[in-house]
Design an enzyme around this catalytic site. Sequence first.
Site, PDB file in Angstrom:
ATOM      1  N   ASP A   1       0.855  -1.179   0.000  1.00  0.00           N
ATOM      2  CA  ASP A   1       0.000   0.000   0.000  1.00  0.00           C
ATOM      3  C   ASP A   1       0.899   1.238   0.000  1.00  0.00           C
ATOM      4  O   ASP A   1       2.087   1.147   0.304  1.00  0.00           O
ATOM      5  CB  ASP A   1      -0.874  -0.037   1.260  1.00  0.00           C
ATOM      6  CG  ASP A   1      -1.884   1.088   1.284  1.00  0.00           C
ATOM      7  OD1 ASP A   1      -2.290   1.535   0.205  1.00  0.00           O
ATOM      8  OD2 ASP A   1      -2.270   1.512   2.388  1.00  0.00           O
TER       9      ASP A   1
ATOM     10  N   ASP B   1      -2.303  -1.198   5.815  1.00  0.00           N
ATOM     11  CA  ASP B   1      -2.730  -0.775   7.146  1.00  0.00           C
ATOM     12  C   ASP B   1      -4.236  -0.587   7.253  1.00  0.00           C
ATOM     13  O   ASP B   1      -4.771  -0.458   8.354  1.00  0.00           O
ATOM     14  CB  ASP B   1      -2.045   0.544   7.537  1.00  0.00           C
ATOM     15  CG  ASP B   1      -2.403   1.687   6.585  1.00  0.00           C
ATOM     16  OD1 ASP B   1      -2.879   1.398   5.463  1.00  0.00           O
ATOM     17  OD2 ASP B   1      -2.209   2.850   6.956  1.00  0.00           O
TER      18      ASP B   1
ATOM     19  N   ASP C   1      -7.156  -3.321   2.794  1.00  0.00           N
ATOM     20  CA  ASP C   1      -6.039  -4.229   2.493  1.00  0.00           C
ATOM     21  C   ASP C   1      -6.271  -5.645   3.030  1.00  0.00           C
ATOM     22  O   ASP C   1      -5.549  -6.577   2.662  1.00  0.00           O
ATOM     23  CB  ASP C   1      -4.736  -3.694   3.100  1.00  0.00           C
ATOM     24  CG  ASP C   1      -4.373  -2.310   2.592  1.00  0.00           C
ATOM     25  OD1 ASP C   1      -4.409  -2.127   1.373  1.00  0.00           O
ATOM     26  OD2 ASP C   1      -4.085  -1.434   3.411  1.00  0.00           O
TER      27      ASP C   1
END
Length: 862
Positions: free
Chosen positions: A337, A597, A601
Amino acid sequence: MDKEKEKNLSYGLNDQQVEQSRREHGENLLTPPKRTSLLRLYLEKYNDPIIRILLVAAVASLALAFFHKDFIETIGIVLAIILATTIGFYFERDAAKKFDVLTALGEESPVKVRRNGTVTEIPRKDVVVGDVIIIEVGDEIPADGRLIASTDLQIDESSLTGEPIISKHVVTDDTPSDKEATYPSDTVLRSTMVMNGNGVAVVTAVGDSTEIGKVARKATEMTAVKTPLNIQLGKLAKLISKIGTGVSVSAFVIFLTHDIMTNPLWQGTDYLKMAEVTLNYFMMAVTLIVMAVPEGLPMAVTLALALNMRRMLKSNNLVRKLHACETMGAATVICTDKTGTLTQNRMQVADMVVTAHEELMASAIALNTTANIDNEGKGIGNPTEVALLLRLRDKGTDYAEMRRTAEIKDRLPFSTERKYMATVAQVDGKDWLFVKGAPEIVMGFCNITDDEKARITAQLRAYQNKAMRTLAFACRQTDAMNVEGLTLQAVAAISDPLRTDVPDAVGECHSAGIQVKIVTGDTSATAVEIARQIGIWKDDTPATDQITGPDFAALSDEEAYRRVESLKVMSRARPTDKQRLVQLLQKHGEVVAVTGDGTNDAPALNHAHVGLSLGSGTSVAKNASDITLIDDSFQSIVKAVMWGRSLYRNIQRFIFFQLIVNVTALLLVLGGSIIGTELPLTVTQILWVNLIMDTFAAMALASLPPSHEVMKDKPRNQNDFIINRKMAYGILTMGVLFFLVMLGMLIYCERCCSVSGAISVKALTIFFTAFVMIQWWNLFNAKTLGTNHSAFNELLKDPGLLLTLCIILAGQWLIVTFGGKMFRTEPLSAEEWLCIIAGTSVVLWIGEIIRGVKRLTAKRIR
């Protein structure tokens, strides 16, 4: 919602409608992850392929024990099984307890709703479909809904899309939905935060039916992804099973056939004696199977994983699942990410160029904003405005005091239509109009020359090319809300800065043969620029190496499969896009690690070989992951890879060491049977060698510290066998050589050290001690497997190995000195001990000579 209900939105639901909606759509609660029972969690440890072989060996050993009336070997194998499974169970259960705190969802937090014609507060869990909710700055949205009214509403959707600020508004023909938005512009989602403005929404989904509820379910789905270590240990178990069974069956057939052809017994009618001879050969075959099974291997693997699990915690990697320690070392792709992982998730002013009225710059920032900073230094409101206030604070300016002394006379809030905000305030007795917003809009209100406009535009373009957000400030002295004829005051660049360790960490991943791919909910331009800054995107990188989530979703499975290997950046990615990317990469044979986080995700974290969540991430993300990076540092990922690769090498070292012991012992039992000597090693001696010594050896080799040189290697192929060619050659060569040495010694003892036709106990004690000491010295050789380093290289940094060597030596002395009949030993003199130790040390010195020659050869080649 039907038309009648829409007309009655100002009234909200009544009590009867609330109960009916709750019956139809359920409560606003997320189903917690299904917990595995303690019994099942423990029984899962028995799925280990080596444990299964040990169970078969235990049954065979039990049959042998009933025949010989000696159950020591069986007890030893059973203890090895119980110990290995219990250690694995304990460490995983202990890690699970650390994560229990992450499951609290705060369902009692208050929510403002319209019910029965009035605004009231209710617990979040009591919100139902059809409720009219009122949302303001700082609120966490309690359920999915559709906006029916909004004013300058901005939402932080980073928990679902990775995008921190999204402007939301009621969708009409005049103000359509943003086509680039991940979700429609009039949709608000559970667990996202209101950063600016306010709104009213009608709840359309609650609990598991919300977007975050769907994501959370995908994050807890059972996945069938096997770790590379499981696959390779399965292959090893099959090999050991085939070899052990093949040798034992062949030995049984050969010995029985030879006896039938040469023993007159088989020409007679003494069938009872024939059955006894046959049973003896069968028991010898069973003994060979038991000898072939490495009892200490499950213990070694479990100890190695458990020790590294604890050690990785010191390097800010909280490991939740044991096998994740090693699997990380096999990773070939990391899908990461952007926000919070590569960047700091903390907007800050990267640069500001003041062109006029510098003395009023602090007032322009402090007064023309709706953001605040709380007592703990945390920003409340739009992150961009918070960044400006933090800049003031860092320069020693008290913005709160400026607000108290100034008088706000008029304010025009920011809106996505206007793209600017304006405030009329009295500063030092004079009225000023301050304007802040999109540079192209604000500069249109200003009196500036073409040259100045070109210069500022070039500066803004430079900011934007670095993935920065740009703002322009303008002002003029007036008490009217008239934005014409302003003076351009300043331009600023706002950025979410990279974590300082990321470029170097990504570079290390590349040099280790690991691909890094960015998957983010941010825009394409920002994602590509971040990729450029960290070294993923080059000037000659094809444009086709980046794609948006919607475009990726539109690809057929065949097209997506072809593109995923070369993809470097995926922007505007939704949770399902990231999960699909992971699964397609796995179909290519890649070992995929995913970092993230946010709740968005979580599905990918769950389906990856290794999921790496951030310590500051959401509870759903952490629960879906295998490892949590406590310090949120990408550098910790590199450490995890180093630990994983070093761990795999340590497991190889133990397999190398133990299989040499097993091959030597197997051949000795077989050789002893061929030449007709008595059993050269008793059951209790074999137990010491195969269980106790191997357990200590497992601890020693598992405790070897990680080596950074493993990062120079390319990722291993997950389909490769854990025993490579060099290992197999070394195991067979050294096993046979040790066997020949020990067989020669056994023959010598039989001929020269016999008493009344039997080898003396003293000679057998020397034989037993020599066998153990050969393996003791071979531990040094096992330590160097995979390198050409000397066995004494950094030996003092391996306290676990030194302690193990001392324990084995002390244990052998105790057994020899006090073992007596139980271990068939007699005490040895100091001279005999010195002779045995010195004589068997040849094993180490030959290894040192070979490694020294290899080092010299490598230097000459370089």
